[in-house]
Scaffold this motif. Structure first.
Motif, short mmCIF file in Angstrom:
data_model
loop_
_atom_site.label_atom_id
_atom_site.label_comp_id
_atom_site.label_asym_id
_atom_site.label_seq_id
_atom_site.Cartn_x
_atom_site.Cartn_y
_atom_site.Cartn_z
N MET A 1 0.84 -1.18 0.00
CA MET A 1 0.00 0.00 0.00
C MET A 1 0.89 1.24 0.00
O MET A 1 1.77 1.38 0.83
CB MET A 1 -0.89 0.02 1.24
N ALA A 2 0.65 2.12 -0.92
CA ALA A 2 1.37 3.40 -0.99
C ALA A 2 0.58 4.46 -0.21
O ALA A 2 -0.59 4.25 0.14
CB ALA A 2 1.51 3.83 -2.45
N THR A 3 1.21 5.57 0.02
CA THR A 3 0.48 6.67 0.66
C THR A 3 -0.52 7.25 -0.33
O THR A 3 -0.40 7.05 -1.54
CB THR A 3 1.43 7.79 1.12
N GLU A 4 -1.51 7.96 0.19
CA GLU A 4 -2.52 8.58 -0.66
C GLU A 4 -2.19 10.03 -0.97
O GLU A 4 -2.99 10.72 -1.60
CB GLU A 4 -3.88 8.49 0.02
N ALA A 71 -3.18 1.68 8.76
CA ALA A 71 -1.82 1.57 9.30
C ALA A 71 -1.28 0.15 9.19
O ALA A 71 -0.11 -0.06 8.90
CB ALA A 71 -1.79 2.03 10.76
N GLU A 72 -2.16 -0.84 9.41
CA GLU A 72 -1.71 -2.24 9.37
C GLU A 72 -1.31 -2.67 7.96
O GLU A 72 -0.49 -3.57 7.81
CB GLU A 72 -2.84 -3.15 9.89
N ALA A 73 -1.86 -2.04 6.95
CA ALA A 73 -1.55 -2.42 5.56
C ALA A 73 -0.36 -1.65 4.99
O ALA A 73 0.08 -1.95 3.89
CB ALA A 73 -2.78 -2.18 4.68
N PHE A 74 0.15 -0.66 5.73
CA PHE A 74 1.29 0.10 5.24
C PHE A 74 2.53 -0.79 5.32
O PHE A 74 2.82 -1.37 6.36
CB PHE A 74 1.49 1.38 6.05
N PRO A 75 3.28 -0.91 4.23
CA PRO A 75 4.40 -1.86 4.21
C PRO A 75 5.54 -1.45 5.13
O PRO A 75 5.88 -0.29 5.25
CB PRO A 75 4.86 -1.82 2.75
N ALA A 76 6.13 -2.44 5.78
CA ALA A 76 7.31 -2.22 6.61
C ALA A 76 8.54 -2.40 5.72
O ALA A 76 9.35 -3.30 5.93
CB ALA A 76 7.31 -3.17 7.79
#
Length: 114
Positions: A1-4, A71-76
């Motif tokens: 997931m990228a930022t919006e 937040a949970e889908a934002f890549p680490a």
């Protein structure tokens, strides 16, 4: 997931009153103001500007705030320098802080867990 994209910009100032008048002269409306030298400004439905007064001995800083829906889908991603992981804020979001290659701090905000 990228930022919006850009959610807002956090601006520090040495003089809340002068900075607030400057932003209003540029067409920004006050969404809220506190009694301790901070507040939020916005022009239409664009990104917010959060303004906060800091002591004269502190250099005013600026920080870009990016938006994600989850937040949970934002890549680490291991290439990101995470300064602080997602944490609940006092104003109803979750915030992650990153450092870019030049040492600037960036924030990524997501809705609070609900």
């Amino acid at each position: 997931m990228a930022t919006e994209g850009i959610e807002g910009v956090y601006l520090e100032t040495h003089n809340w009153g002068k900075a607030a008048k400057f932003l209003q002269a540029l067409g920004f409306d006050v969404e809220f103001a506190t009694d301790h030298g901070s507040g939020m400004f916005r022009r239409g439905d664009g990104p917010y500007l959060l303004l906060a007064e800091v002591p004269e001995d502190k250099r005013p800083d600026t920080q870009v705030v990016l938006r994600v829906t989850d937040a949970e889908a934002f890549p680490a991603d291991p290439s990101l320098d995470v300064v602080s992981p997602f944490e609940e804020t006092h104003y109803g979001t979750r915030r992650l802080t990153l450092r870019d290659p030049d040492g600037r701090l960036w924030s990524v905000e997501a809705p609070a867990k609900g």
